[in-house]
Enzyme design. Structure first.
Site, PDB file in Angstrom:
ATOM      1  CE1 TYR A  47      -3.138  -3.059   0.091  1.00  0.00           C
ATOM      2  CE2 TYR A  47      -3.276  -2.615   2.533  1.00  0.00           C
ATOM      3  CZ  TYR A  47      -3.518  -3.188   1.475  1.00  0.00           C
ATOM      4  OH  TYR A  47      -4.286  -4.473   1.415  1.00  0.00           O
ATOM      5  N   GLY A 269     -11.893   0.502   4.233  1.00  0.00           N
ATOM      6  CA  GLY A 269     -11.117   1.634   3.994  1.00  0.00           C
ATOM      7  C   GLY A 269     -12.097   2.877   3.781  1.00  0.00           C
ATOM      8  NE  ARG A 271     -11.361   9.926  -1.198  1.00  0.00           N
ATOM      9  CZ  ARG A 271     -10.327   9.827  -2.032  1.00  0.00           C
ATOM     10  NH1 ARG A 271      -9.353  10.732  -1.886  1.00  0.00           N
ATOM     11  NH2 ARG A 271     -10.165   8.974  -2.949  1.00  0.00           N
TER      12      ARG A 271
HETATM   13  N1  LIG Z   1      -5.727  -8.817   1.309  1.00  0.00           N
HETATM   14  C1  LIG Z   1      -5.931  -8.250   0.203  1.00  0.00           C
HETATM   15  O1  LIG Z   1      -5.616  -8.792  -1.056  1.00  0.00           O
HETATM   16  C2  LIG Z   1      -6.844  -7.017   0.252  1.00  0.00           C
HETATM   17  C3  LIG Z   1      -7.319  -6.548  -0.973  1.00  0.00           C
HETATM   18  C4  LIG Z   1      -8.124  -5.576  -0.788  1.00  0.00           C
HETATM   19  C5  LIG Z   1      -8.300  -4.717   0.353  1.00  0.00           C
HETATM   20  N2  LIG Z   1      -7.605  -5.352   1.304  1.00  0.00           N
HETATM   21  C6  LIG Z   1      -7.918  -4.408   2.875  1.00  0.00           C
HETATM   22  O2  LIG Z   1      -9.223  -4.259   3.093  1.00  0.00           O
HETATM   23  C7  LIG Z   1      -9.299  -2.818   3.184  1.00  0.00           C
HETATM   24  C8  LIG Z   1     -10.813  -2.318   2.916  1.00  0.00           C
HETATM   25  O3  LIG Z   1     -10.755  -2.690   1.378  1.00  0.00           O
HETATM   26  P1  LIG Z   1     -10.903  -1.300   0.286  1.00  0.00           P
HETATM   27  O4  LIG Z   1     -10.044  -0.309   0.983  1.00  0.00           O
HETATM   28  O5  LIG Z   1     -10.005  -1.802  -0.839  1.00  0.00           O
HETATM   29  O6  LIG Z   1     -12.422  -1.226  -0.153  1.00  0.00           O
HETATM   30  P2  LIG Z   1     -13.547  -0.865   0.655  1.00  0.00           P
HETATM   31  O7  LIG Z   1     -13.396  -0.899   2.311  1.00  0.00           O
HETATM   32  O8  LIG Z   1     -14.605  -1.742   0.178  1.00  0.00           O
HETATM   33  O9  LIG Z   1     -13.878   0.647   0.034  1.00  0.00           O
HETATM   34  C9  LIG Z   1     -13.290   1.824   0.587  1.00  0.00           C
HETATM   35  C10 LIG Z   1     -13.472   2.973  -0.254  1.00  0.00           C
HETATM   36  O10 LIG Z   1     -14.656   3.218  -0.365  1.00  0.00           O
HETATM   37  C11 LIG Z   1     -15.021   4.820  -0.104  1.00  0.00           C
HETATM   38  N3  LIG Z   1     -15.904   5.057   1.089  1.00  0.00           N
HETATM   39  C12 LIG Z   1     -15.602   4.376   2.267  1.00  0.00           C
HETATM   40  N4  LIG Z   1     -16.544   4.982   3.201  1.00  0.00           N
HETATM   41  C13 LIG Z   1     -17.247   5.606   2.470  1.00  0.00           C
HETATM   42  C14 LIG Z   1     -18.558   6.377   3.011  1.00  0.00           C
HETATM   43  N5  LIG Z   1     -19.059   6.266   4.198  1.00  0.00           N
HETATM   44  N6  LIG Z   1     -18.894   7.033   1.872  1.00  0.00           N
HETATM   45  C15 LIG Z   1     -18.601   7.073   0.597  1.00  0.00           C
HETATM   46  N7  LIG Z   1     -17.376   6.434   0.123  1.00  0.00           N
HETATM   47  C16 LIG Z   1     -16.774   5.819   1.139  1.00  0.00           C
HETATM   48  C17 LIG Z   1     -13.482   5.434   0.065  1.00  0.00           C
HETATM   49  O11 LIG Z   1     -12.934   5.718  -1.359  1.00  0.00           O
HETATM   50  P3  LIG Z   1     -13.130   6.915  -1.904  1.00  0.00           P
HETATM   51  O12 LIG Z   1     -13.556   8.052  -1.093  1.00  0.00           O
HETATM   52  O13 LIG Z   1     -12.135   6.881  -3.183  1.00  0.00           O
HETATM   53  O14 LIG Z   1     -14.409   6.539  -2.823  1.00  0.00           O
HETATM   54  C18 LIG Z   1     -12.838   4.235   0.715  1.00  0.00           C
HETATM   55  O15 LIG Z   1     -11.372   4.172   0.480  1.00  0.00           O
HETATM   56  C19 LIG Z   1      -8.199  -2.392   2.341  1.00  0.00           C
HETATM   57  O16 LIG Z   1      -7.944  -0.736   2.791  1.00  0.00           O
HETATM   58  C20 LIG Z   1      -7.032  -3.325   2.812  1.00  0.00           C
HETATM   59  O17 LIG Z   1      -6.605  -3.020   4.264  1.00  0.00           O
HETATM   60  C21 LIG Z   1      -7.057  -6.375   1.435  1.00  0.00           C
END
Ligand SMILES: NC(=O)c1ccc[n+]([C@@H]2O[C@H](COP(=O)([O-])OP(=O)(O)OC[C@H]3O[C@@H](n4cnc5c(N)ncnc54)[C@H](OP(=O)(O)O)[C@@H]3O)[C@@H](O)[C@H]2O)c1
Length: 288
Positions: A47, A269, A271
């Site tokens: 990351y 995740g 922001r």
């Molecule tokens: N092991 C692996 O291979 C793997 C793969 C993927 C993820 N992960 C882990 O899992 C975590 C979570 O996955 P992810 O961050 O990819 O995706 P996620 O949690 O599904 O989506 C996070 C994104 O959605 C948006 N968001 C979050 N809350 C919001 C809200 N209340 N209103 C509007 N937009 C919102 C933000 O992006 P924007 O503001 O840009 O829209 C945020 O970065 C990662 O950070 C990482 O630690 C692990």
């Protein structure tokens, strides 16, 4: 939403693959998450090529013992050539030392193999993990994105504390075998992508258009019409639930993932602090 069930995700904190991310906002998210009761954070060297780990190390200095830190190893990047799965003992050893330094800690609570590496025998990687545990550098070992066959094999070599896979209303593949296996074998299941990279946050009225090279495009496939067609009826249901419960669409999407049997935590995740508050919005508190 019980904050203790949420693990703070940090892919976006690495900045690479996510546009216009501000380090000050990421620091504020970590501090606000702590204040609200979130105590686990998931990261990886990948990351931002160490950026997320370094930022976390700075953010939690002085509070280290109150956080559970989960990080990963096994993705190697080469300038101009791309990213490779590499769980070779030498690579993993180097990554471990780099992560400990960046995170400003002597020990990683949960050290996870990020993706399978077919070129390295699992026994060789797990031997490095076992040594790291003996030395106190790692407390527990987890696997991310591994097949059931490899998970079963790994468990014959050493205890595997957790499995990390995508799980959301848009991606339910783990229901077939991984999630039931985790549940019946007492392993923690860490669901990532409950918001499908923001697609299930409720903020899009139409199919979004993510720039090529962004996680939203290559990993969560926001640009695909078929993905949006799948998301639309789900969003309609989530909007109704949010209206009924006085919560938010994002909180309802996370709540769904957390409500499924066998799910230990949802890694989410965020922001900025506004997103954190929206994600933790559990709606009306019943009056007595
Ligand atoms: N092991 C692996 O291979 C793997 C793969 C993927 C993820 N992960 C882990 O899992 C975590 C979570 O996955 P992810 O961050 O990819 O995706 P996620 O949690 O599904 O989506 C996070 C994104 O959605 C948006 N968001 C979050 N809350 C919001 C809200 N209340 N209103 C509007 N937009 C919102 C933000 O992006 P924007 O503001 O840009 O829209 C945020 O970065 C990662 O950070 C990482 O630690 C692990």
């Amino acid at each position: 939403m019980n904050p203790a069930r949420i693990t703070l995700g940090s892919w976006i904190m690495g900045r690479e693959g996510w546009s216009n991310v501000d380090d000050a906002d990421s620091m504020a998210v970590i501090h606000a998450a702590f204040d609200k009761g979130i105590r686990a954070i998931d990261t990886a060297p990948f990351y931002g090529k160490g950026h997320a780990e370094s930022l976390i190390g700075r953010a939690i200095a002085g509070q280290r013992d109150q956080w559970i830190i989960a990080t990963k190893c096994g993705l190697r990047w080469e300038a101009g050539r791309g990213v490779f799965h590499d769980l070779s003992p030498a690579r993993v050893q180097t990554e471990l030392e780099d992560s400990l330094r960046r995170l400003r800690t002597d020990s990683i609570d949960l050290y996870q193999l990020h993706w399978p590496d077919p070129a390295t025998p699992l026994e060789a990687t797990l031997a490095v993990m076992a040594r790291a545990i003996d030395k106190g550098q790692v407390r527990q070992v987890g696997l991310c994105n591994f097949s059931l066959e490899d998970i079963q094999m790994a468990r014959t070599i050493m205890p595997i504390a957790s499995l990390q896979h995508p799980y959301s209303l848009l991606n339910r593949d783990v229901e077939n075998e991984i999630l039931p296996f985790a549940q019946s074998n007492g392993m923690a299941f860490m669901a990532y992508g409950a918001l499908h990279g923001g697609l299930l946050s409720g903020k899009y009225a139409h199919r979004p258009s993510a720039p090529k090279g962004e996680a939203k495009s290559y990993f969560y496939e926001h640009n695909k019409d078929a993905m949006w067609q799948q998301a639309e009826p789900i969003l309609t249901t989530l909007r109704k639930a949010a209206a009924t419960n006085g919560s938010t669409v994002a909180a309802e999407a996370i709540r769904w993932t957390l409500s499924q049997a066998g799910v230990t935590t949802a890694i989410v995740g965020m922001r900025n602090v506004a997103q954190l508050e929206s994600n933790l919005n559990c709606g009306h508190v019943p009056t007595i």
